[in-house]
Motif scaffolding. Structure first.
Motif, PDB file in Angstrom:
ATOM      1  N   ARG A  59      44.023  46.538  32.521  1.00 58.46           N
ATOM      2  CA  ARG A  59      43.734  46.017  31.267  1.00 58.46           C
ATOM      3  C   ARG A  59      42.108  46.076  31.065  1.00 58.46           C
ATOM      4  NH1 ARG A  59      45.999  40.700  31.202  1.00 58.46           N
ATOM      5  NH2 ARG A  59      43.904  40.040  32.206  1.00 58.46           N
ATOM      6  N   ASP A  60      41.629  46.611  30.085  1.00 58.57           N
ATOM      7  CA  ASP A  60      40.270  46.675  29.596  1.00 58.57           C
ATOM      8  C   ASP A  60      39.370  47.342  30.872  1.00 58.57           C
ATOM      9  OD1 ASP A  60      40.474  45.362  27.226  1.00 58.57           O
ATOM     10  OD2 ASP A  60      40.301  43.543  28.084  1.00 58.57           O
ATOM     11  N   GLY A  61      39.867  48.494  31.376  1.00 63.91           N
ATOM     12  CA  GLY A  61      39.184  49.301  32.309  1.00 63.91           C
ATOM     13  C   GLY A  61      39.164  48.434  33.888  1.00 63.91           C
ATOM     14  N   GLU A  62      39.983  47.390  33.912  1.00 66.63           N
ATOM     15  CA  GLU A  62      39.930  46.676  35.163  1.00 66.63           C
ATOM     16  C   GLU A  62      41.572  46.730  35.966  1.00 66.63           C
ATOM     17  OE1 GLU A  62      37.384  45.636  36.734  1.00 66.63           O
ATOM     18  OE2 GLU A  62      35.980  46.045  35.467  1.00 66.63           O
ATOM     19  N   THR A  63      41.547  47.033  37.133  1.00 69.76           N
ATOM     20  CA  THR A  63      42.865  46.720  37.759  1.00 69.76           C
ATOM     21  C   THR A  63      43.234  45.485  38.094  1.00 69.76           C
ATOM     22  OG1 THR A  63      42.623  48.938  38.671  1.00 69.76           O
ATOM     23  CG2 THR A  63      44.214  47.604  39.753  1.00 69.76           C
ATOM     24  N   LEU A  64      44.429  44.873  37.666  1.00 66.60           N
ATOM     25  CA  LEU A  64      44.779  43.383  37.717  1.00 66.60           C
ATOM     26  C   LEU A  64      45.096  43.321  39.080  1.00 66.60           C
ATOM     27  CD1 LEU A  64      46.894  42.711  34.681  1.00 66.60           C
ATOM     28  CD2 LEU A  64      44.382  42.854  35.025  1.00 66.60           C
ATOM     29  N   LEU A  65      44.654  42.047  39.736  1.00 65.69           N
ATOM     30  CA  LEU A  65      44.962  41.709  40.979  1.00 65.69           C
ATOM     31  C   LEU A  65      46.483  41.609  41.310  1.00 65.69           C
ATOM     32  CD1 LEU A  65      42.512  38.780  41.595  1.00 65.69           C
ATOM     33  CD2 LEU A  65      42.624  40.990  42.291  1.00 65.69           C
ATOM     34  N   VAL A  66      46.966  42.066  42.478  1.00 65.65           N
ATOM     35  CA  VAL A  66      48.453  42.239  42.782  1.00 65.65           C
ATOM     36  C   VAL A  66      49.365  40.981  42.715  1.00 65.65           C
ATOM     37  CG1 VAL A  66      48.238  42.153  45.144  1.00 65.65           C
ATOM     38  CG2 VAL A  66      50.138  43.504  44.275  1.00 65.65           C
ATOM     39  N   GLY A  67      48.496  39.798  42.993  1.00 68.08           N
ATOM     40  CA  GLY A  67      49.181  38.608  43.299  1.00 68.08           C
ATOM     41  C   GLY A  67      49.673  38.112  41.918  1.00 68.08           C
ATOM     42  N   GLY A  68      49.001  38.782  40.564  1.00 69.66           N
ATOM     43  CA  GLY A  68      49.313  38.275  39.435  1.00 69.66           C
ATOM     44  C   GLY A  68      50.718  38.626  38.832  1.00 69.66           C
ATOM     45  N   TYR A  69      51.325  39.709  39.536  1.00 67.98           N
ATOM     46  CA  TYR A  69      52.640  40.022  38.922  1.00 67.98           C
ATOM     47  C   TYR A  69      53.524  40.403  40.337  1.00 67.98           C
ATOM     48  CZ  TYR A  69      50.349  44.533  39.874  1.00 67.98           C
ATOM     49  OH  TYR A  69      49.755  45.579  40.236  1.00 67.98           O
ATOM     50  N   TYR A 131      52.870  56.436  32.396  1.00 67.22           N
ATOM     51  CA  TYR A 131      51.758  55.486  31.884  1.00 67.22           C
ATOM     52  C   TYR A 131      52.788  54.565  31.002  1.00 67.22           C
ATOM     53  CZ  TYR A 131      48.050  57.433  34.520  1.00 67.22           C
ATOM     54  OH  TYR A 131      47.385  57.773  35.454  1.00 67.22           O
ATOM     55  N   ALA A 132      52.638  53.373  30.801  1.00 72.01           N
ATOM     56  CA  ALA A 132      53.550  52.489  29.691  1.00 72.01           C
ATOM     57  C   ALA A 132      52.590  51.585  29.207  1.00 72.01           C
ATOM     58  CB  ALA A 132      54.994  52.074  30.132  1.00 72.01           C
ATOM     59  N   SER A 133      52.486  51.508  27.782  1.00 74.50           N
ATOM     60  CA  SER A 133      51.683  50.326  27.068  1.00 74.50           C
ATOM     61  C   SER A 133      52.695  49.485  26.092  1.00 74.50           C
ATOM     62  CB  SER A 133      50.657  50.882  26.716  1.00 74.50           C
ATOM     63  OG  SER A 133      49.714  51.609  27.558  1.00 74.50           O
ATOM     64  N   TRP A 134      52.665  48.373  26.179  1.00 76.42           N
ATOM     65  CA  TRP A 134      53.170  47.687  25.105  1.00 76.42           C
ATOM     66  C   TRP A 134      52.049  47.114  23.988  1.00 76.42           C
ATOM     67  CZ3 TRP A 134      54.701  48.492  29.767  1.00 76.42           C
ATOM     68  CH2 TRP A 134      56.002  48.567  30.076  1.00 76.42           C
ATOM     69  N   THR A 135      50.868  47.139  24.136  1.00 78.26           N
ATOM     70  CA  THR A 135      50.142  46.316  23.184  1.00 78.26           C
ATOM     71  C   THR A 135      48.761  47.654  22.853  1.00 78.26           C
ATOM     72  OG1 THR A 135      48.322  45.512  24.554  1.00 78.26           O
ATOM     73  CG2 THR A 135      50.387  44.361  24.203  1.00 78.26           C
ATOM     74  N   SER A 136      48.003  47.118  21.962  1.00 78.94           N
ATOM     75  CA  SER A 136      46.931  48.129  21.649  1.00 78.94           C
ATOM     76  C   SER A 136      45.750  47.819  22.664  1.00 78.94           C
ATOM     77  CB  SER A 136      46.291  47.571  20.099  1.00 78.94           C
ATOM     78  OG  SER A 136      45.946  46.536  19.937  1.00 78.94           O
ATOM     79  N   GLU A 138      43.210  48.751  25.675  1.00 71.08           N
ATOM     80  CA  GLU A 138      43.147  49.708  26.389  1.00 71.08           C
ATOM     81  C   GLU A 138      43.142  49.357  27.755  1.00 71.08           C
ATOM     82  OE1 GLU A 138      39.357  51.847  25.798  1.00 71.08           O
ATOM     83  OE2 GLU A 138      39.802  52.414  23.692  1.00 71.08           O
ATOM     84  N   GLY A 139      43.852  50.267  28.483  1.00 71.29           N
ATOM     85  CA  GLY A 139      44.328  49.748  30.016  1.00 71.29           C
ATOM     86  C   GLY A 139      42.999  50.279  30.878  1.00 71.29           C
ATOM     87  N   PHE A 140      42.633  51.361  30.420  1.00 78.63           N
ATOM     88  CA  PHE A 140      41.407  52.104  31.751  1.00 78.63           C
ATOM     89  C   PHE A 140      40.194  51.921  30.867  1.00 78.63           C
ATOM     90  CE2 PHE A 140      45.975  53.351  32.224  1.00 78.63           C
ATOM     91  CZ  PHE A 140      46.032  52.762  33.503  1.00 78.63           C
ATOM     92  N   GLY A 141      40.042  52.019  29.555  1.00 75.31           N
ATOM     93  CA  GLY A 141      38.710  52.015  28.961  1.00 75.31           C
ATOM     94  C   GLY A 141      38.014  53.264  28.773  1.00 75.31           C
ATOM     95  N   VAL A 142      37.059  53.774  28.576  1.00 77.57           N
ATOM     96  CA  VAL A 142      36.328  55.056  28.565  1.00 77.57           C
ATOM     97  C   VAL A 142      36.002  55.405  30.069  1.00 77.57           C
ATOM     98  CG1 VAL A 142      34.532  56.506  27.684  1.00 77.57           C
ATOM     99  CG2 VAL A 142      35.221  54.603  26.343  1.00 77.57           C
ATOM    100  N   ALA A 206      39.255  57.900  26.370  1.00 80.12           N
ATOM    101  CA  ALA A 206      39.690  56.635  26.027  1.00 80.12           C
ATOM    102  C   ALA A 206      41.316  56.643  25.288  1.00 80.12           C
ATOM    103  CB  ALA A 206      39.103  55.730  25.402  1.00 80.12           C
ATOM    104  N   VAL A 207      41.972  55.878  25.799  1.00 76.19           N
ATOM    105  CA  VAL A 207      43.526  55.785  25.519  1.00 76.19           C
ATOM    106  C   VAL A 207      43.993  54.394  24.967  1.00 76.19           C
ATOM    107  CG1 VAL A 207      45.977  56.776  26.031  1.00 76.19           C
ATOM    108  CG2 VAL A 207      43.881  57.770  27.184  1.00 76.19           C
ATOM    109  N   ALA A 208      44.783  54.271  23.814  1.00 77.72           N
ATOM    110  CA  ALA A 208      45.144  53.103  23.403  1.00 77.72           C
ATOM    111  C   ALA A 208      46.500  53.202  22.863  1.00 77.72           C
ATOM    112  CB  ALA A 208      44.106  52.437  22.678  1.00 77.72           C
ATOM    113  N   ALA A 209      47.482  52.460  22.889  1.00 75.41           N
ATOM    114  CA  ALA A 209      48.619  52.472  22.085  1.00 75.41           C
ATOM    115  C   ALA A 209      48.510  51.408  20.724  1.00 75.41           C
ATOM    116  CB  ALA A 209      49.733  51.846  22.990  1.00 75.41           C
ATOM    117  N   ASP A 210      47.625  51.742  19.905  1.00 73.22           N
ATOM    118  CA  ASP A 210      47.355  51.154  18.910  1.00 73.22           C
ATOM    119  C   ASP A 210      47.893  51.436  17.343  1.00 73.22           C
ATOM    120  OD1 ASP A 210      46.068  53.515  18.337  1.00 73.22           O
ATOM    121  OD2 ASP A 210      43.848  52.676  18.467  1.00 73.22           O
TER     122      ASP A 210
END
Length: 264
Positions: A59-69, A131-136, A138-142, A206-210
Motif C-alpha cells: 500500500r502506498d509503495g510499502e510492503t505491509l508487515l506479514v503479521g498484519g494479515y 495483482y488484485a486491488s479493491w480500492t483506488s 496505489e499499491g506500489f507507487g511510482v 504507477a498503477v491504480a484501480a481508480d
C-alpha cells in the motif's frame, strides 16, 4: 479464450520495434473469459500455503508487515509458517492494500498455458504474477521493474501512468542509481478486460484501480536470458555499467540478474 496469442496481439513489428524499447498498448486484444475469476483466486488463497514474499500486500509503495494479515503456525518439525488470516486479510484489502501473487502459473492451468505460449514465441523463460486491488489506493507507487512485462487485464479496470526511463536497461543489482522519476507521464492509459500492455524494464510507471471498480490483472515477466546475453557476459568490465549509449547497449544484452561486482 481466443486462439490469437499475446505475442501476435503485440504486432508483427513488436520484436524489431518495441521489445526493450517502448511501451505498447493494445485495447481489446484478448478474450479473457475463464482465464482467472475471483472465485479461482479465492480457491488458490484458501487451498495453498502461500507465504510472503510469494503472496504479499502493498500500500502506498510499502510492503505491509506479514503479521498484519497472517497467523504464525508451528509445525511438528519446529518450523514456523504464516497462515492467512481471512478477517485480517479482508481488513487490509479494504484499507487499500493491493495483493500480489507470484508464479500464479504454477497454481492455475489456464495461465500456465498462456505462459507456455509466450515462452515458445519469445524464446525466453516467463513467469506470471497476479495483482488484485479493491480500492483506488496505489499499491506500489511510482516505480520501475528490472524485467520486461506483458500485462493482461482480467477483470475491472486499472489506470497506468507511464513516465519513461531515467536509466535504460537497469540491472537487478546495478552500480548506478536511476535517479528520480520523471514528473510528467508520457502516457495515461486505462486497461479494461482483454487489454494488453507491454512495459519494458526500467520504465517508470504507477498503477491504480481508480475507475470505481475492483481490478485483477496478470503480468507475464520475461527473464531476457538469451544466447546473446550469455555471450555478452564474457566482455563485461566495470565500465560496462556506465551511463553512455555504448554501456546501455551492453546492459540491454545482459540478463537482468547479471552479476555486478568489483573486478581486480
Amino acid at each position: 479464450m481466443t486462439r490469437l496469442s499475446i505475442a501476435a496481439c503485440l504486432g508483427e513489428d513488436f520484436l524489431a520495434q518495441a521489445l526493450h524499447r517502448e511501451h505498447r498498448h493494445i485495447p481489446g486484444a484478448l478474450d479473457v473469459a475463464g482465464i482467472m475469476t475471483w472465485d479461482d483466486l479465492n480457491h488458490i488463497l484458501g487451498s495453498h500455503r502461500l507465504e510472503p514474499p510469494r503472496m504479499r500486500l502493498s500500500r502506498d509503495g510499502e510492503t505491509l508487515l506479514v503479521g498484519g494479515y497472517t497467523t504464525p503456525v508451528a509445525t511438528r518439525r519446529h518450523t514456523v509458517w504464516h497462515r492467512l488470516h481471512p478477517a485480517e486479510l479482508h481488513t487490509r484489502l479494504k484499507e487499500g492494500a493491493s495483493l500480489a501473487l507470484d508464479s500464479v502459473d504454477e497454481l492455475h492451468p489456464p495461465i500456465a498455458r498462456l505462459v507456455e505460449a509466450i515462452e515458445r514465441e519469445l524464446r525466453t523463460r516467463v513467469q506470471a504474477n497476479l495483482y488484485a486491488s479493491w480500492t483506488s489506493t496505489e499499491g506500489f507507487g511510482v516505480h520501475w521493474d528490472d524485467h520486461d512485462t506483458i500485462v493482461v487485464q482480467l477483470d475491472g479496470a486499472k489506470r497506468w501512468r507511464i513516465y519513461g526511463t531515467t536509466r535504460p536497461f537497469p540491472l537487478y543489482r546495478d552500480l548506478e542509481d536511476p535517479g528520480e522519476a520523471p514528473t510528467a507521464p508520457v502516457a495515461d492509459l486505462v486497461l479494461w478486460p482483454g487489454d494488453v500492455l507491454y512495459v519494458p524494464r526500467g520504465v517508470w510507471h504507477a498503477v491504480a484501480a481508480d475507475q470505481g471498480t475492483r481490478s485483477q490483472h496478470v503480468t507475464y515477466v520475461g527473464s531476457h536470458c538469451t544466447r546473446t546475453a550469455c555471450a555478452a557476459r564474457a566482455s563485461v568490465t566495470p565500465q560496462s555499467f556506465g551511463a553512455g549509449p555504448a554501456h546501455s547497449s551492453l546492459r540491454w544484452r545482459l540478463p537482468r540478474t547479471a552479476p555486478v561486482r568489483p573486478w581486480t
